[in-house]
Design an enzyme around this catalytic site. Structure first.
Site, PDB file in Angstrom:
ATOM      1  NE  ARG A 251      -4.308  -1.273   0.050  1.00 41.96           N
ATOM      2  CZ  ARG A 251      -4.414  -2.298  -0.802  1.00 41.96           C
ATOM      3  NH1 ARG A 251      -3.438  -2.578  -1.631  1.00 41.96           N
ATOM      4  NH2 ARG A 251      -5.506  -3.032  -0.835  1.00 41.96           N
ATOM      5  CD  GLU A 280      -3.084   3.598  -4.871  1.00 38.82           C
ATOM      6  OE1 GLU A 280      -1.900   3.197  -4.900  1.00 38.82           O
ATOM      7  OE2 GLU A 280      -4.065   2.848  -4.980  1.00 38.82           O
ATOM      8  CG  HIS A 312      -3.440  -0.431  -6.658  1.00 39.91           C
ATOM      9  ND1 HIS A 312      -3.719   0.214  -5.486  1.00 39.91           N
ATOM     10  CD2 HIS A 312      -3.575  -1.758  -6.378  1.00 39.91           C
ATOM     11  CE1 HIS A 312      -4.023  -0.668  -4.551  1.00 39.91           C
ATOM     12  NE2 HIS A 312      -3.936  -1.871  -5.072  1.00 39.91           N
TER      13      HIS A 312
HETATM   14  P1  NAI Z   1      -1.401 -11.492   4.621  1.00 44.39           P
HETATM   15  O1  NAI Z   1      -2.298 -11.073   5.747  1.00 44.39           O
HETATM   16  O2  NAI Z   1      -1.447 -12.904   4.166  1.00 44.39           O
HETATM   17  O3  NAI Z   1       0.118 -11.134   4.981  1.00 44.39           O
HETATM   18  C1  NAI Z   1       0.493  -9.983   5.667  1.00 44.39           C
HETATM   19  C2  NAI Z   1       1.636 -10.338   6.608  1.00 44.39           C
HETATM   20  O4  NAI Z   1       2.064  -9.150   7.241  1.00 44.39           O
HETATM   21  C3  NAI Z   1       1.233 -11.321   7.700  1.00 44.39           C
HETATM   22  O5  NAI Z   1       2.145 -12.406   7.740  1.00 44.39           O
HETATM   23  C4  NAI Z   1       1.278 -10.488   8.980  1.00 44.39           C
HETATM   24  O6  NAI Z   1       1.697 -11.230  10.117  1.00 44.39           O
HETATM   25  C5  NAI Z   1       2.308  -9.431   8.614  1.00 44.39           C
HETATM   26  N1  NAI Z   1       2.164  -8.206   9.377  1.00 44.39           N
HETATM   27  C6  NAI Z   1       1.033  -7.527   9.661  1.00 44.39           C
HETATM   28  N2  NAI Z   1       1.301  -6.413  10.356  1.00 44.39           N
HETATM   29  C7  NAI Z   1       2.643  -6.396  10.540  1.00 44.39           C
HETATM   30  C8  NAI Z   1       3.546  -5.504  11.169  1.00 44.39           C
HETATM   31  N3  NAI Z   1       3.099  -4.405  11.799  1.00 44.39           N
HETATM   32  N4  NAI Z   1       4.855  -5.792  11.145  1.00 44.39           N
HETATM   33  C9  NAI Z   1       5.306  -6.916  10.538  1.00 44.39           C
HETATM   34  N5  NAI Z   1       4.505  -7.795   9.915  1.00 44.39           N
HETATM   35  C10 NAI Z   1       3.200  -7.543   9.916  1.00 44.39           C
HETATM   36  O7  NAI Z   1      -1.741 -10.497   3.441  1.00 44.39           O
HETATM   37  P2  NAI Z   1      -1.408 -10.685   1.883  1.00 44.39           P
HETATM   38  O8  NAI Z   1      -2.557 -11.340   1.206  1.00 44.39           O
HETATM   39  O9  NAI Z   1      -0.073 -11.264   1.724  1.00 44.39           O
HETATM   40  O10 NAI Z   1      -1.419  -9.154   1.391  1.00 44.39           O
HETATM   41  C11 NAI Z   1      -0.503  -8.211   1.913  1.00 44.39           C
HETATM   42  C12 NAI Z   1      -0.893  -6.819   1.475  1.00 44.39           C
HETATM   43  O11 NAI Z   1      -0.715  -6.684   0.075  1.00 44.39           O
HETATM   44  C13 NAI Z   1      -2.392  -6.467   1.686  1.00 44.39           C
HETATM   45  O12 NAI Z   1      -2.637  -6.018   3.003  1.00 44.39           O
HETATM   46  C14 NAI Z   1      -2.623  -5.393   0.670  1.00 44.39           C
HETATM   47  O13 NAI Z   1      -2.444  -4.118   1.263  1.00 44.39           O
HETATM   48  C15 NAI Z   1      -1.544  -5.628  -0.394  1.00 44.39           C
HETATM   49  N6  NAI Z   1      -2.123  -6.007  -1.678  1.00 44.39           N
HETATM   50  C16 NAI Z   1      -1.809  -5.276  -2.789  1.00 44.39           C
HETATM   51  C17 NAI Z   1      -2.357  -5.598  -4.024  1.00 44.39           C
HETATM   52  C18 NAI Z   1      -1.994  -4.851  -5.268  1.00 44.39           C
HETATM   53  O14 NAI Z   1      -2.683  -5.007  -6.293  1.00 44.39           O
HETATM   54  N7  NAI Z   1      -0.943  -4.043  -5.281  1.00 44.39           N
HETATM   55  C19 NAI Z   1      -3.309  -6.691  -4.162  1.00 44.39           C
HETATM   56  C20 NAI Z   1      -3.506  -7.451  -2.952  1.00 44.39           C
HETATM   57  C21 NAI Z   1      -2.951  -7.091  -1.753  1.00 44.39           C
END
Ligand code: NAI
Length: 345
Positions: A251, A280, A312
């Protein structure tokens, strides 16, 4: 508004039919939406984003479906609730645009799509890494001018390089698997280390500072929450290698963009690859080519040779879009039947 997509008679689908307004609707979504909807709900596509000025459009709808740059802050949710909306479906994994506490207080049910193809985002992340490293945009521009010199196109092998994955969840995990194939040394920083990843990908969980100091490439995959806002700022960037490549497909708010630009210009950061951008909202996903006043910071970024920005689009594959709309429709189906969605927040 874009035209009504589906309107089936009550007699065929009365137990499921719900009036649904889809904000920030784009043409590329229509075939996936049509396929997933199967005529079960009355869907209206609206190209404008949800916000204080457009909430009124939801009058008469039970559910709204929103995307990443819609505004579902407390005042907007209050407007929706007063208009009779009961359900908010986020057709994305990240849901930082929704004030979940306000939704709960207002009795609004909210869901997201937590599990759609993490491969889409992880593969785009690698595309940014390779395109930046191998100077693909400059190479193509040179080629178009019949300039076949290789000066300024020297890259580095990914093999043997250290890649730090910040937030090693679904997307970070898939990225680790891909980069293992390249022969990278993998580091990860996560609040909840996953022992399976250690075994499967040979990655090593390390403190944030160590990851910053030792990684050749840093890739961000944490959600945007108060604790991760500006995770990469002037201070943390100063701890990175001056040749490091920073990739953000998480993000925009994870990176202090001005600090990253300053670090690049001062030779304290090697490359910057962004699929998401701090400012954005109100710009990405739309055609602003005729704008009199383009975003000056984005212009400055794009003028840098070692910067690559995409709008994005990391999620944008056939497979991910199919997953997104199938899951969203399943949530709407459940709600229409008085059941909870599987992915309620
Ligand atoms: P996920 O929930 O599977 O993985 C996120 C990881 O971050 C988890 O392992 C969690 O423990 C860790 N985490 C959370 N807060 C933390 C912190 N303060 N410090 C350290 N680690 C922390 O999520 P996923 O599916 O891997 O997606 C991650 C992010 O990718 C989403 O939240 C979203 O913002 C972004 N995203 C971007 C897209 C794009 O088109 N550019 C599309 C889909 C997701």
């Amino acid at each position: 508004m874009l035209p009504l997509l589906q309107h089936f008679s009550l007699s065929t689908t009365c137990h499921l039919l719900m009036k649904v307004l889809i904000y920030s609707a784009h043409e590329y979504e229509r075939p996936f939406l049509t396929h997933a909807a199967q005529g079960k709900h009355e869907l209206q596509l609206e190209s404008r984003a949800l916000g204080a000025a457009t909430a009124e459009l939801a009058r008469g709808y039970e559910a709204v479906v929103i995307f990443t740059n819609d505004d579902a802050s407390a005042p907007v949710l209050e407007q929706l609730q007063a208009l009779g909306v009961r359900y908010v479906a986020v057709r994305a994994a990240g849901h930082d645009q929704v004030d979940s506490a306000a939704a709960q207080r207002l009795g609004l049910r909210v869901c997201n799509v937590p599990n759609y193809s993490p491969y889409a985002v992880a593969e785009h992340t690698v595309a940014l890494m390779l395109a930046l490293n191998r100077q693909l945009l400059r190479a193509q521009a040179n080629m178009r001018r019949s300039d076949f010199r290789l000066d300024q196109l020297v890259g580095f092998n990914l093999h043997g390089k250290t890649v730090g994955i910040i937030g090693c969840g679904k997307i970070g995990g898939v990225l680790a698997g891909i980069l293992q194939g390249f022969g990278c040394q993998l580091l990860a920083y996560d609040l909840y280390p996953n022992p399976e990843f250690v075994q499967r990908y040979g990655l090593r969980y390390v403190p944030f500072e160590e990851l910053c100091a030792t990684s050749d490439i840093i890739s961000l995959h944490v959600p945007l929450v108060p604790a991760t806002h500006y995770l990469m700022n002037a201070d943390t960037l100063a701890r990175c290698k001056s040749t490091a490549m920073l990739i953000n497909t998480g993000r925009g708010g994870l990176v202090d963009t001005r600090a990253a630009l300053a670090a690049l210009r001062a030779g304290r950061l090697g490359y910057l690859g962004l699929d998401v951008y701090e400012f954005e909202k109100g710009r990405f996903f739309e055609d602003h080519s005729q704008d009199a006043a383009p975003d000056p910071l984005l212009e400055e970024l794009l003028a840098e040779p070692n910067v690559l920005v995409t709008g994005h689009q990391a999620f944008l594959t056939n497979e991910a879009l199919t997953d997104i709309f199938t899951t969203t429709m399943a949530s709407l189906d459940a709600w229409a039947q008085g059941q909870p969605s599987e992915h309620e927040l």
